[in-house]
Design a protein around this motif. Structure first.
Motif, mmCIF file in Angstrom:
data_model
loop_
_atom_site.group_PDB
_atom_site.id
_atom_site.type_symbol
_atom_site.label_atom_id
_atom_site.label_comp_id
_atom_site.label_asym_id
_atom_site.label_seq_id
_atom_site.Cartn_x
_atom_site.Cartn_y
_atom_site.Cartn_z
ATOM 1 N N VAL A 102 41.115 85.691 121.700
ATOM 2 C CA VAL A 102 41.951 86.838 122.037
ATOM 3 C C VAL A 102 43.388 86.572 121.589
ATOM 4 O O VAL A 102 43.735 85.457 121.189
ATOM 5 N N ASP A 103 44.227 87.598 121.663
ATOM 6 C CA ASP A 103 45.653 87.461 121.364
ATOM 7 C C ASP A 103 46.306 86.830 122.593
ATOM 8 O O ASP A 103 46.615 87.504 123.576
ATOM 9 N N GLN A 104 46.500 85.511 122.526
ATOM 10 C CA GLN A 104 46.976 84.776 123.696
ATOM 11 C C GLN A 104 48.382 85.207 124.116
ATOM 12 O O GLN A 104 48.675 85.322 125.314
ATOM 13 N N GLN A 105 49.274 85.431 123.157
ATOM 14 C CA GLN A 105 50.629 85.841 123.524
ATOM 15 C C GLN A 105 50.623 87.231 124.165
ATOM 16 O O GLN A 105 51.418 87.508 125.074
ATOM 17 N N MET A 106 49.740 88.107 123.698
ATOM 18 C CA MET A 106 49.653 89.434 124.307
ATOM 19 C C MET A 106 49.219 89.344 125.762
ATOM 20 O O MET A 106 49.689 90.106 126.615
ATOM 21 N N ILE A 107 48.317 88.414 126.074
ATOM 22 C CA ILE A 107 47.917 88.211 127.465
ATOM 23 C C ILE A 107 49.134 87.851 128.304
ATOM 24 O O ILE A 107 49.323 88.369 129.413
ATOM 25 N N GLY A 108 49.989 86.977 127.779
ATOM 26 C CA GLY A 108 51.207 86.617 128.497
ATOM 27 C C GLY A 108 52.130 87.807 128.691
ATOM 28 O O GLY A 108 52.699 88.010 129.778
ATOM 29 N N ARG A 109 52.286 88.611 127.652
ATOM 30 C CA ARG A 109 53.160 89.785 127.763
ATOM 31 C C ARG A 109 52.598 90.794 128.768
ATOM 32 O O ARG A 109 53.352 91.411 129.533
ATOM 33 N N MET A 110 51.275 90.961 128.786
ATOM 34 C CA MET A 110 50.660 91.871 129.759
ATOM 35 C C MET A 110 50.872 91.376 131.192
ATOM 36 O O MET A 110 51.110 92.177 132.106
ATOM 37 N N GLY A 111 50.810 90.055 131.385
ATOM 38 C CA GLY A 111 51.083 89.503 132.708
ATOM 39 C C GLY A 111 52.512 89.782 133.139
ATOM 40 O O GLY A 111 52.768 90.138 134.301
ATOM 41 N N ALA A 112 53.460 89.649 132.205
ATOM 42 C CA ALA A 112 54.857 89.937 132.521
ATOM 43 C C ALA A 112 55.051 91.407 132.857
ATOM 44 O O ALA A 112 55.750 91.754 133.825
ATOM 45 N N GLU A 113 54.444 92.290 132.086
ATOM 46 C CA GLU A 113 54.570 93.729 132.339
ATOM 47 C C GLU A 113 54.021 94.085 133.716
ATOM 48 O O GLU A 113 54.584 94.922 134.433
ATOM 49 N N HIS A 114 52.925 93.446 134.097
ATOM 50 C CA HIS A 114 52.317 93.701 135.407
ATOM 51 C C HIS A 114 53.285 93.330 136.529
ATOM 52 O O HIS A 114 53.489 94.104 137.480
#
Length: 213
Positions: A102-114
């Motif tokens: 998966v796009d690992q950095q996108m997972i991090g950004r989604m966690g921040a947005e949450h």
């Protein structure tokens, strides 16, 4: 003259992957649908084996395998096999095996947005210092938090895959780190089991989830 079609040779494909991880559970339907479209695939798993080690593939007479490599030794075994191998894990950056991840950095950004959407103003990230996917998730999370004008406190510890560290040492580090944060604080962990460790540690040190952590 009628020439009957030659029967398609059955291909034996190993599923050397654990099936109790959410990511794998969501990936598996895609594998099965592709196999259905191709036709003639038969899947093999080793009974009674709970670990994701691929050592058993060394002597297996098959046509291909899906694997989850979590160590350089597993990656070395995968590269030595006489049939095609596809890795479905992001533990190693340079495994030199075709990898679906998966796009690992996108997972991090989604966690921040949450967490930002829940109006947190202080943030933390807890992960592994020696795992590529954890570092990438931290980078995505941290960059999104800092772009919002906030700061992110980070605790990264050696993973339990190959580290000889005692479990109690990592527990003490996590407890001390949580106590150093000013609540309320939104924390992202590298993956589910690390998140569960944060919840357990919060209870040990007297921090309430989700009111303070």
């Amino acid at each position: 003259i009628y020439m009957p079609a030659k029967p398609k040779r059955v291909k034996h494909i190993a599923l050397a992957i654990p099936l109790d991880i959410v990511y794998i559970e969501r990936l598996l339907p895609g594998i099965l649908e592709f196999a259905r479209q191709q036709g003639g695939w038969v899947f093999t798993r080793v009974p009674e084996r709970l670990s994701s080690s691929i050592e058993w593939l060394r002597g297996w007479q098959g046509d291909g395998a899906f694997v989850l490599t979590t160590s350089r030794e597993d990656a070395r075994i995968a590269r030595s096999l006489p049939f095609p191998v596809v890795n479905v894990g992001g533990y190693l950056l340079d495994s030199r095996i075709p990898t679906v991840t998966v796009d690992q950095q996108m997972i991090g950004r989604m966690g921040a947005e949450h967490l930002l959407a829940r109006r947190f103003r202080r943030f933390g990230y807890y992960g592994s210092s020696d795992l590529w996917y954890s570092q990438q998730r931290r980078a995505g999370f941290q960059s999104a938090i800092e772009a919002s004008g906030s700061q992110c406190e980070v605790l990264e510890v050696p993973s339990m895959l190959e580290s000889p560290r005692k479990w109690s040492r990592g527990r003490d580090e996590l407890d001390a780190w949580l106590l150093s944060l000013q609540p309320p604080v939104g924390i992202m962990a590298s993956w589910d089991l690390r998140a569960a460790m944060v919840v357990e540690a919060s209870a040990r040190v007297g921090l309430r989830v989700p009111e303070e952590i």
